[in-house]
Write a protein that holds these residues in place. Structure first.
Motif, PDB file in Angstrom:
ATOM      1  N   THR A  23       0.852  -1.187   0.000  1.00  0.00           N
ATOM      2  CA  THR A  23       0.000   0.000   0.000  1.00  0.00           C
ATOM      3  C   THR A  23       0.888   1.238   0.000  1.00  0.00           C
ATOM      4  OG1 THR A  23      -0.104  -0.034   2.415  1.00  0.00           O
ATOM      5  CG2 THR A  23      -1.857  -1.171   1.233  1.00  0.00           C
ATOM      6  N   THR A  24       0.270   2.393  -0.130  1.00  0.00           N
ATOM      7  CA  THR A  24       0.994   3.656  -0.136  1.00  0.00           C
ATOM      8  C   THR A  24       0.505   4.504   1.030  1.00  0.00           C
ATOM      9  OG1 THR A  24      -0.633   4.845  -1.483  1.00  0.00           O
ATOM     10  CG2 THR A  24       1.026   3.531  -2.668  1.00  0.00           C
ATOM     11  N   PRO A  25       1.239   5.569   1.372  1.00  0.00           N
ATOM     12  CA  PRO A  25       0.785   6.428   2.473  1.00  0.00           C
ATOM     13  C   PRO A  25      -0.603   7.024   2.249  1.00  0.00           C
ATOM     14  CG  PRO A  25       3.078   6.866   1.953  1.00  0.00           C
ATOM     15  CD  PRO A  25       2.586   5.937   0.890  1.00  0.00           C
ATOM     16  N   LYS A  26      -1.013   7.119   0.971  1.00  0.00           N
ATOM     17  CA  LYS A  26      -2.318   7.705   0.674  1.00  0.00           C
ATOM     18  C   LYS A  26      -3.434   6.660   0.635  1.00  0.00           C
ATOM     19  CE  LYS A  26      -0.507  11.598  -2.037  1.00  0.00           C
ATOM     20  NZ  LYS A  26      -0.549  12.284  -3.356  1.00  0.00           N
ATOM     21  N   SER A  27      -3.099   5.406   0.878  1.00  0.00           N
ATOM     22  CA  SER A  27      -4.074   4.325   0.730  1.00  0.00           C
ATOM     23  C   SER A  27      -4.478   3.758   2.076  1.00  0.00           C
ATOM     24  CB  SER A  27      -3.497   3.213  -0.149  1.00  0.00           C
ATOM     25  OG  SER A  27      -4.394   2.121  -0.205  1.00  0.00           O
ATOM     26  N   ARG A  28      -5.787   3.545   2.235  1.00  0.00           N
ATOM     27  CA  ARG A  28      -6.295   2.814   3.402  1.00  0.00           C
ATOM     28  C   ARG A  28      -6.620   1.365   3.026  1.00  0.00           C
ATOM     29  NH1 ARG A  28     -11.549   5.381   5.191  1.00  0.00           N
ATOM     30  NH2 ARG A  28     -11.727   6.010   3.001  1.00  0.00           N
ATOM     31  N   ARG A  29      -6.332   1.001   1.789  1.00  0.00           N
ATOM     32  CA  ARG A  29      -6.741  -0.291   1.267  1.00  0.00           C
ATOM     33  C   ARG A  29      -5.974  -1.426   1.935  1.00  0.00           C
ATOM     34  NH1 ARG A  29      -3.889  -2.882  -2.217  1.00  0.00           N
ATOM     35  NH2 ARG A  29      -2.850  -1.044  -3.061  1.00  0.00           N
ATOM     36  N   ASN A  30      -6.708  -2.456   2.335  1.00  0.00           N
ATOM     37  CA  ASN A  30      -6.124  -3.697   2.836  1.00  0.00           C
ATOM     38  C   ASN A  30      -6.739  -4.826   2.019  1.00  0.00           C
ATOM     39  OD1 ASN A  30      -4.849  -5.685   4.296  1.00  0.00           O
ATOM     40  ND2 ASN A  30      -6.298  -5.604   5.994  1.00  0.00           N
ATOM     41  N   LEU A  31      -6.277  -4.943   0.781  1.00  0.00           N
ATOM     42  CA  LEU A  31      -6.955  -5.779  -0.201  1.00  0.00           C
ATOM     43  C   LEU A  31      -5.958  -6.238  -1.250  1.00  0.00           C
ATOM     44  CD1 LEU A  31      -9.791  -6.705  -1.371  1.00  0.00           C
ATOM     45  CD2 LEU A  31      -9.795  -4.551  -2.636  1.00  0.00           C
ATOM     46  N   GLY A  32      -5.902  -7.544  -1.494  1.00  0.00           N
ATOM     47  CA  GLY A  32      -5.107  -8.057  -2.596  1.00  0.00           C
ATOM     48  C   GLY A  32      -3.786  -8.667  -2.192  1.00  0.00           C
ATOM     49  N   ALA A  33      -3.377  -9.695  -2.943  1.00  0.00           N
ATOM     50  CA  ALA A  33      -2.093 -10.362  -2.743  1.00  0.00           C
ATOM     51  C   ALA A  33      -1.623 -10.935  -4.063  1.00  0.00           C
ATOM     52  CB  ALA A  33      -2.225 -11.479  -1.700  1.00  0.00           C
ATOM     53  N   ILE A  34      -0.318 -11.182  -4.164  1.00  0.00           N
ATOM     54  CA  ILE A  34       0.276 -11.824  -5.336  1.00  0.00           C
ATOM     55  C   ILE A  34       0.793 -13.192  -4.909  1.00  0.00           C
ATOM     56  CG2 ILE A  34       2.193 -11.771  -6.979  1.00  0.00           C
ATOM     57  CD1 ILE A  34       1.902  -8.786  -7.142  1.00  0.00           C
ATOM     58  N   ALA A  35       0.461 -14.208  -5.702  1.00  0.00           N
ATOM     59  CA  ALA A  35       0.943 -15.566  -5.444  1.00  0.00           C
ATOM     60  C   ALA A  35       1.906 -15.977  -6.556  1.00  0.00           C
ATOM     61  CB  ALA A  35      -0.226 -16.548  -5.369  1.00  0.00           C
ATOM     62  N   THR A  36       3.040 -16.507  -6.180  1.00  0.00           N
ATOM     63  CA  THR A  36       4.045 -16.965  -7.138  1.00  0.00           C
ATOM     64  C   THR A  36       4.304 -18.462  -6.930  1.00  0.00           C
ATOM     65  OG1 THR A  36       5.776 -16.232  -5.607  1.00  0.00           O
ATOM     66  CG2 THR A  36       5.162 -14.721  -7.378  1.00  0.00           C
ATOM     67  N   ASN A  37       5.045 -19.037  -7.891  1.00  0.00           N
ATOM     68  CA  ASN A  37       5.302 -20.488  -7.899  1.00  0.00           C
ATOM     69  C   ASN A  37       4.006 -21.283  -8.026  1.00  0.00           C
ATOM     70  OD1 ASN A  37       8.078 -20.019  -7.515  1.00  0.00           O
ATOM     71  ND2 ASN A  37       7.834 -20.018  -5.294  1.00  0.00           N
ATOM     72  N   VAL A  38       3.134 -20.810  -8.894  1.00  0.00           N
ATOM     73  CA  VAL A  38       1.833 -21.447  -9.116  1.00  0.00           C
ATOM     74  C   VAL A  38       1.762 -21.957 -10.545  1.00  0.00           C
ATOM     75  CG1 VAL A  38      -0.669 -21.149  -9.043  1.00  0.00           C
ATOM     76  CG2 VAL A  38       0.776 -19.795  -7.518  1.00  0.00           C
ATOM     77  N   ASP A  39       1.171 -23.120 -10.750  1.00  0.00           N
ATOM     78  CA  ASP A  39       0.827 -23.625 -12.069  1.00  0.00           C
ATOM     79  C   ASP A  39      -0.636 -24.037 -12.022  1.00  0.00           C
ATOM     80  OD1 ASP A  39       0.411 -24.938 -14.461  1.00  0.00           O
ATOM     81  OD2 ASP A  39       2.258 -26.122 -14.386  1.00  0.00           O
ATOM     82  N   VAL A  40      -1.502 -23.208 -12.605  1.00  0.00           N
ATOM     83  CA  VAL A  40      -2.941 -23.459 -12.534  1.00  0.00           C
ATOM     84  C   VAL A  40      -3.295 -24.811 -13.148  1.00  0.00           C
ATOM     85  CG1 VAL A  40      -5.194 -22.656 -13.385  1.00  0.00           C
ATOM     86  CG2 VAL A  40      -3.564 -21.022 -12.419  1.00  0.00           C
ATOM     87  N   ASN A  41      -2.510 -25.265 -14.133  1.00  0.00           N
ATOM     88  CA  ASN A  41      -2.787 -26.545 -14.780  1.00  0.00           C
ATOM     89  C   ASN A  41      -2.439 -27.750 -13.908  1.00  0.00           C
ATOM     90  OD1 ASN A  41      -3.701 -25.333 -17.175  1.00  0.00           O
ATOM     91  ND2 ASN A  41      -1.622 -25.192 -17.992  1.00  0.00           N
ATOM     92  N   LYS A  42      -1.654 -27.519 -12.856  1.00  0.00           N
ATOM     93  CA  LYS A  42      -1.189 -28.630 -12.024  1.00  0.00           C
ATOM     94  C   LYS A  42      -1.209 -28.218 -10.556  1.00  0.00           C
ATOM     95  CE  LYS A  42       1.976 -30.316 -15.627  1.00  0.00           C
ATOM     96  NZ  LYS A  42       3.413 -30.583 -15.956  1.00  0.00           N
ATOM     97  N   LEU A  43      -2.394 -28.168  -9.988  1.00  0.00           N
ATOM     98  CA  LEU A  43      -2.521 -27.747  -8.595  1.00  0.00           C
ATOM     99  C   LEU A  43      -2.744 -28.953  -7.693  1.00  0.00           C
ATOM    100  CD1 LEU A  43      -4.840 -24.604  -8.766  1.00  0.00           C
ATOM    101  CD2 LEU A  43      -2.401 -24.633  -8.250  1.00  0.00           C
ATOM    102  N   SER A  44      -1.865 -29.148  -6.743  1.00  0.00           N
ATOM    103  CA  SER A  44      -2.050 -30.200  -5.743  1.00  0.00           C
ATOM    104  C   SER A  44      -3.080 -29.748  -4.710  1.00  0.00           C
ATOM    105  CB  SER A  44      -0.726 -30.500  -5.054  1.00  0.00           C
ATOM    106  OG  SER A  44      -0.332 -29.390  -4.252  1.00  0.00           O
ATOM    107  N   ASP A  45      -3.506 -30.669  -3.860  1.00  0.00           N
ATOM    108  CA  ASP A  45      -4.420 -30.307  -2.776  1.00  0.00           C
ATOM    109  C   ASP A  45      -3.780 -29.270  -1.851  1.00  0.00           C
ATOM    110  OD1 ASP A  45      -6.290 -32.049  -3.776  1.00  0.00           O
ATOM    111  OD2 ASP A  45      -5.849 -33.660  -2.350  1.00  0.00           O
ATOM    112  N   ALA A  46      -2.480 -29.421  -1.601  1.00  0.00           N
ATOM    113  CA  ALA A  46      -1.779 -28.461  -0.744  1.00  0.00           C
ATOM    114  C   ALA A  46      -1.724 -27.088  -1.402  1.00  0.00           C
ATOM    115  CB  ALA A  46      -0.369 -28.957  -0.436  1.00  0.00           C
ATOM    116  N   ASP A  47      -1.483 -27.075  -2.723  1.00  0.00           N
ATOM    117  CA  ASP A  47      -1.484 -25.803  -3.458  1.00  0.00           C
ATOM    118  C   ASP A  47      -2.841 -25.125  -3.327  1.00  0.00           C
ATOM    119  OD1 ASP A  47       1.095 -26.260  -4.401  1.00  0.00           O
ATOM    120  OD2 ASP A  47       0.414 -27.103  -6.306  1.00  0.00           O
ATOM    121  N   PHE A  48      -3.900 -25.900  -3.535  1.00  0.00           N
ATOM    122  CA  PHE A  48      -5.239 -25.315  -3.482  1.00  0.00           C
ATOM    123  C   PHE A  48      -5.532 -24.752  -2.099  1.00  0.00           C
ATOM    124  CE2 PHE A  48      -9.735 -25.704  -2.369  1.00  0.00           C
ATOM    125  CZ  PHE A  48     -10.240 -24.731  -3.212  1.00  0.00           C
ATOM    126  N   GLU A  49      -5.123 -25.442  -1.058  1.00  0.00           N
ATOM    127  CA  GLU A  49      -5.391 -24.955   0.295  1.00  0.00           C
ATOM    128  C   GLU A  49      -4.678 -23.627   0.552  1.00  0.00           C
ATOM    129  OE1 GLU A  49      -7.107 -24.458   3.852  1.00  0.00           O
ATOM    130  OE2 GLU A  49      -7.669 -25.853   2.251  1.00  0.00           O
TER     131      GLU A  49
END
Length: 371
Positions: free
Chosen positions: A14-40
């Motif tokens: 966030t920035t000093p002008k933002s009150r937003r507490n929303l959103g995240a980035i996920a890396t090391n993901v392969d949507v075509n091959k998601l394990s149960d642990a990945d999904f959790e």
């Protein structure tokens, strides 16, 4: 990070002008091959951060997109808007195309495509506020300025429960310019946004910033939505903020709607509970509201008053410093908690600017959790 998964989740800065507490980035993901642990890991990230951006998913297939969406609600299967797309008078009809080999996944965007996922010679049309708002930005300023098109929840709101999750996949994204988004409501509110952004606000923050009195009202009030709401609203126009409709008596009369089945009329609480954290979100689709059912059972059915009250509750929650406007890159795959955020299409494209996205959501197998 969870045992058995290498996915990393980082909250968006966030920035000093933002009150937003929303959103995240996920890396090391392969949507075509998601394990149960990945999904959790993704499930916990979604209900913690509400919007999760998976980077570098250009290879994700429509089948994998559908399967991931369904994983959040395994017994769901029908498209979240039901047969709304087939209704020519629906405000949603021009905006979405169905992928033939994966009919739960829709194509949205802007521009002409000779072929895409089995669709031939299709023209996608990015919704423009001038087709839906009571007033519009002048044509001469159209490429420099824009508005929120329509704040909403993905839901049929007639005969089907609101989807738990929506997934969006960016296939082709126009690059380069930004626009200034104007609220045009006399407040002077505006913000700089990337071209064709999707804007999100948190229903949890929208609730949290209410007064104690308004929180009590929101917790104890139910919303009754109009039957066939996207046809019903098709003659009306929106406020300049994209938040709800102007009351001019232009809604389609009940006797001109498709047959109304009373047991399909949607009545939902104003607040929905997060299944992981227990937080309450103020979740109302402001354009589709018809009546309010109060704590004592009395009904507010004056549409002007209903819209005024909902607008007063929701408008603080779309302030610029609470909005997350995602700067799309090709290959971005976004999950959002459709029962915890509102979102809006944004932007005005030149004819040559082509944008191609895939969207999937499924009508939930159960109603949202009540307070």
């Amino acid at each position: 990070m969870s045992i058995g998964s290498f996915i990393e989740v980082q909250p968006l800065p966030t920035t000093p002008k933002s009150r937003r507490n929303l959103g995240a980035i996920a890396t090391n993901v392969d949507v075509n091959k998601l394990s149960d642990a990945d999904f959790e890991v993704l499930r916990q990230a979604l209900y913690t951060h509400q919007v999760v951006v998976l980077k570098g998913q250009a290879a994700a297939t429509p089948k994998a997109q559908y399967e991931l969406t369904k994983r959040f609600d395994p017994t769901s299967d029908s498209y979240g808007h039901g047969k709304t797309l087939d209704a020519k008078r629906s405000v949603l009809h021009p905006d979405l195309k169905t992928i033939p080999h994966q009919p739960q996944v829709q194509v949205i965007g802007n521009g002409f495509l000779e072929e895409f996922e089995g669709l031939k010679n299709i023209t996608l049309k990015h919704p423009h506020h001038k087709t839906f708002h009571k007033t519009a930005i002048p044509d001469a300023e159209d490429l420099d300025f824009t508005r929120f098109y329509r704040w909403h929840i993905d839901a049929a709101l007639y005969g089907l429960n609101p989807p738990k999750v929506t997934t969006l996949m960016a296939v082709k994204v126009p690059a380069g310019r930004t626009q200034t988004l104007r609220y045009d409501d006399g407040t002077g509110d505006e913000m700089s946004v990337p071209l064709g952004t999707t804007a999100f606000v948190s229903g949890y923050e929208m609730y949290d910033i209410l007064s104690d009195e308004d929180k009590e009202f929101a917790r104890t009030t139910k919303v009754q939505y109009a039957p066939h709401p996207y046809i019903w609203m098709s003659g009306a126009k929106s406020n300049s903020t994209g938040l709800g409709l102007v009351s001019e008596g232009l809604e389609i009369p009940k006797n001109e709607l498709p047959e109304i089945e009373e047991d399909k009329i949607c009545v939902l609480p104003m607040c929905w509970k997060n299944p992981l954290t227990g937080r309450l979100a103020l979740q109302v689709h402001p354009s589709a509201v018809e009546k309010l059912i109060l704590k004592d059972g009395s009904v507010v059915d004056d549409l002007i008053e209903v819209r005024r009250r909902v607008y007063e509750l929701q408008r603080p929650g779309i302030a610029p410093d609470l909005v997350f406007s995602h700067d799309w890159e090709e290959g971005d795959f976004v999950l959002f908690n459709n029962q915890g955020v509102l979102h809006s299409v944004v932007g005005a494209f030149a004819p040559e600017e082509v944008r191609v996205f895939r969207q999937c959501n499924l009508a939930a197998s159960e109603a949202p959790l009540a307070p």
